[in-house]
Motif scaffolding. Structure first.
Motif, PDB file in Angstrom:
ATOM      1  N   GLU A 199      30.268  -8.573   8.207  1.00  0.00           N
ATOM      2  CA  GLU A 199      31.555  -9.104   8.666  1.00  0.00           C
ATOM      3  C   GLU A 199      31.543  -9.251  10.176  1.00  0.00           C
ATOM      4  O   GLU A 199      30.920  -8.457  10.899  1.00  0.00           O
ATOM      5  N   LYS A 201      34.338 -10.125  13.362  1.00  0.00           N
ATOM      6  CA  LYS A 201      35.744 -10.303  13.715  1.00  0.00           C
ATOM      7  C   LYS A 201      35.863 -10.403  15.238  1.00  0.00           C
ATOM      8  O   LYS A 201      35.486  -9.486  15.970  1.00  0.00           O
ATOM      9  N   ASP A 208      33.784  -7.432  16.840  1.00  0.00           N
ATOM     10  CA  ASP A 208      33.438  -6.324  15.945  1.00  0.00           C
ATOM     11  C   ASP A 208      32.497  -6.824  14.857  1.00  0.00           C
ATOM     12  O   ASP A 208      32.790  -7.807  14.160  1.00  0.00           O
ATOM     13  N   THR A 210      30.463  -5.620  11.435  1.00  0.00           N
ATOM     14  CA  THR A 210      30.208  -4.638  10.396  1.00  0.00           C
ATOM     15  C   THR A 210      28.849  -4.936   9.795  1.00  0.00           C
ATOM     16  O   THR A 210      28.603  -6.039   9.301  1.00  0.00           O
ATOM     17  N   ARG A 212      25.308  -3.440   7.487  1.00  0.00           N
ATOM     18  CA  ARG A 212      24.838  -2.494   6.463  1.00  0.00           C
ATOM     19  C   ARG A 212      23.381  -2.165   6.739  1.00  0.00           C
ATOM     20  O   ARG A 212      22.512  -3.025   6.755  1.00  0.00           O
ATOM     21  N   GLU A 217      24.442   2.394   4.257  1.00  0.00           N
ATOM     22  CA  GLU A 217      25.588   2.862   5.049  1.00  0.00           C
ATOM     23  C   GLU A 217      26.113   1.708   5.901  1.00  0.00           C
ATOM     24  O   GLU A 217      25.339   0.994   6.550  1.00  0.00           O
ATOM     25  N   ASP A 218      27.434   1.516   5.898  1.00  0.00           N
ATOM     26  CA  ASP A 218      28.062   0.481   6.705  1.00  0.00           C
ATOM     27  C   ASP A 218      28.560   1.069   8.011  1.00  0.00           C
ATOM     28  O   ASP A 218      29.206   2.131   8.024  1.00  0.00           O
ATOM     29  N   VAL A 219      28.258   0.385   9.123  1.00  0.00           N
ATOM     30  CA  VAL A 219      28.690   0.837  10.437  1.00  0.00           C
ATOM     31  C   VAL A 219      29.263  -0.349  11.198  1.00  0.00           C
ATOM     32  O   VAL A 219      28.996  -1.508  10.873  1.00  0.00           O
ATOM     33  N   THR A 220      30.065  -0.046  12.240  1.00  0.00           N
ATOM     34  CA  THR A 220      30.672  -1.086  13.070  1.00  0.00           C
ATOM     35  C   THR A 220      30.118  -1.005  14.480  1.00  0.00           C
ATOM     36  O   THR A 220      30.016   0.080  15.063  1.00  0.00           O
ATOM     37  N   LYS A 222      30.577  -2.871  18.326  1.00  0.00           N
ATOM     38  CA  LYS A 222      31.390  -3.771  19.139  1.00  0.00           C
ATOM     39  C   LYS A 222      30.521  -4.372  20.236  1.00  0.00           C
ATOM     40  O   LYS A 222      29.916  -3.658  21.026  1.00  0.00           O
TER      41      LYS A 222
END
Length: 624
Positions: A199, A201, A208, A210, A212, A217-220, A222
């Motif tokens: 993702e 955004k 941002d 997102t 995998r 594990e999913d992390v964000t 910036k």
């Protein structure tokens, strides 16, 4: 024709075992690919056996698994050649960067093969041209051959004003490994393979992401800016809602990479046979690439079988097929498409994410390299606070028209070489046969016809002074002799802006270089003379160099008596005589959004800014 990547990948390959079987997965590049980092990469383009090519050239390596940061200046999406080039460029500026690649391994498929002179010049500035040199065939010429037995047209392989061969042939899997090794020297760059973008955004102050990781594990993350090099089916482009207009070209072809090949000519040979167009392209390590156009009804899984490959080469080329050493046989098809926008706010498209084209002329990868060279210095200037973010809008303004011209050129060249009708082919060949006996036409037919960038929009100020024809074009890579050493123009300019006085006395150049715009931008200044330096010239603190090569001098002679503003990508942004240079400096500073001291007048009408510049300034700047 030189393959530059298409819209769809292979359907069938003769590569043997899978990527996962041939390269360890689970450890980082420093472990599973230690041969690369210990300096055991081949340093010469000596001939290799088929097995050596498979093991040392085409075998992929596991990508790095660096720790993902929470915040970063720049995120690069995609670890192909353009993404890896971007990582090297940003690393050379010390920009905090993360490169994300969804695959665990580097590429093993036969894709791009041609590096142009401008790309090589960019790589040289990164210190990568020297280690790459032993892996190239250069300089490479082109011959288009009529089925009637004569040469239709062509162009020789030459060293251009950029200081490198007009065309060099490489193997993309090895090229990617060399780019990876180059990134190792930059502590500011992290690489994470096996990581998928889920993702994106856009926010007012960043983006941002997102992602995998391979452990699901999913992390964000910036990022201030995102550079998307995620290919023809770009997830980023689709997420932004950008269109990708164009058309699918019904011209699938089989790409066959061969080892231990007897034809070691440095020329590409295009047999323009309507029955079956064939391209023969030199490859490093004693190899050759053969591209065979498929006929209607032929299936990829059938034509790539070893026996069928040999049959086609024996029937439609002068090569004997008894002992072909086939490293790869892959079928590709192609499209011509250009995104309707190259950027949206803080996200930018580069390479195949922004444009795809047929392989004719080998322009695909080189166009992506121009994208990178055009954009990176602007990103750096914005991040470092030297300019307004609005300069980033010039990326689309400068690159889009040239990309469209390059794509149209690739399509035209393919149409010329790949005519499938005998009557039309005979008309073509008859016209070119007549043209070759007329000297002006013959010269035209032997010139490299690929459109060279000439920028009229963006961060350029075009005027009516004698050096106006240099503005918007790349400056030749001059060889310059100084009091104690010989340097190239690129060594003197480095990664910075430069003020270059052509036959301009040192004191005049030193005076204009004190302008606050050039102090803020960190511009390098030096004087270049195209003849003997006058004894009355006291250079002061400005270095003075002499250009001695007559061919190079012809490339800058219109700039005599002028001071050139040269951008970090080596393109001439503007020019003026010393008496008018302060006004030009003010105008250029406003164009870039350089922060002016409070005691200087900044109004456009006082500085007599060109209307095109004023239009740029009316655009609302993005927040920093």
């Amino acid at each position: 024709m030189p393959h530059a990547g298409g819209e769809r990948g292979s359907r069938r390959s003769l590569s043997g075992s899978t990527r996962r079987e041939r390269a360890g997965i689970g450890s980082g590049l420093s472990e599973s690919s230690s041969w690369l980092w210990k300096g055991t990469v081949m340093t010469t383009s000596a001939s290799l056996t088929l097995e050596q090519v498979r093991q040392q050239v085409y075998a992929p390596v596991a990508g790095p698994q660096d720790v993902l940061p929470a915040t970063v200046d720049v995120a690069i999406i995609g670890g192909g050649p353009v993404g890896l080039t971007l990582a090297n460029l940003l690393g050379s500026y010390g920009i905090d960067t993360i490169l994300l690649e969804k695959n665990r391994l580097t590429s093993e498929l036969p894709k791009a093969i041609i590096l142009g002179d401008e790309f090589m010049r960019l790589l040289d500035g990164l210190g990568l041209a020297a280690p790459l040199k032993g892996h190239l065939v250069e300089p490479v010429g082109i011959d288009f051959l009529s089925p009637l037995g004569f040469t239709l047209t062509g162009s020789p392989g030459v060293v251009t004003s950029n200081g490198f061969a007009s065309r060099s042939c490489m193997a993309q899997p090895m090229f990617e490994k060399i780019l990876l090794k180059g990134i190792q020297q930059y502590k500011s760059v992290k690489l994470r393979f096996g990581t998928q973008l889920l993702e994106l955004k856009q926010l007012e102050d960043g983006v941002d992401l997102t992602v995998r990781k391979d452990d699901l594990e999913d992390v964000t993350i910036k990022a201030k800016f995102v550079l998307a090099c995620d290919g023809a089916h770009s997830f980023v482009r689709r997420t932004l809602g950008l269109q990708f207009p164009g058309s699918h070209l019904k011209s699938p072809r089989m790409v066959v990479d061969l080892a231990e090949f007897p034809d070691q000519s440095k020329n590409c040979r295009y047999w323009c046979n309507p029955t079956r167009p064939i391209n023969s392209i030199p490859a490093p390590y004693g190899g050759r690439r053969i591209e065979i156009m498929l006929n209607k009804g032929e299936k990829a899984e059938e034509v790539t079988e070893h026996g069928n490959v040999k049959r086609l080469i024996a029937r439609y080329t002068p090569y004997a097929a008894d002992d072909l050493k086939i490293a790869r046989a892959v079928v590709y098809d192609f499209s011509e498409r250009v995104a309707n926008r190259l950027s949206v706010d803080r996200v930018f498209l580069l390479g195949d994410a922004a444009h795809i084209m047929p392989p004719s002329g080998g322009q695909g990868l080189n166009t992506g390299a121009r994208d990178a060279g055009n954009l990176v210095w602007k990103i750096v200037a914005a991040i470092n606070g030297k300019t307004s973010n609005r300069i980033l809008e010039s990326y689309h303004d400068e690159r889009w028209n040239h990309i469209k011209a390059i794509v149209a050129y690739a399509v035209r060249l393919g149409d010329f070489a790949n005519i499938r009708s005998w009557p039309r082919a005979l008309v073509r060949d008859f016209a070119f046969a007549i043209g070759r006996v007329v000297p002006p036409v013959r010269r035209l037919l032997t010139e490299d016809s690929a459109p060279k960038p000439y920028y009229t929009d963006g961060l350029f100020i075009h005027g009516n002074n004698p050096a106006a024809d240099l503005v918007g074009r790349i400056l030749p890579k001059l060889t310059l002799t100084g009091p104690t050493l010989t340097s190239t123009l690129d060594q003197l300019t480095g990664l910075n802006f430069a003020l270059i006085g052509i036959n301009v006395p040192g004191p005049e150049l030193e005076r204009v270089a004190r302008h606050h715009v050039w102090r803020i931008l960190g511009a390098n200044s030096f004087s270049v003379w195209t003849g003997e330096v006058p004894s009355v010239d006291s250079p002061g603190n400005v270095p003075v160099y002499v250009a001695l090569d007559s061919n190079e001098i012809r490339g800058i002679q219109s700039g005599r008596g002028q001071i050139l503003i040269v951008r970090p990508d080596h393109y001439v942004a503007a020019s003026a005589a010393a008496d008018n240079f302060d006004e030009l400096s003010d105008s250029f500073g406003q164009l870039l959004g350089v922060q002016f001291p409070a005691n200087r007048v900044q109004k456009a009408e006082v500085l007599n800014i060109d209307p095109a510049i004023a239009l740029v300034q009316k655009r609302a700047p993005r927040s920093a």
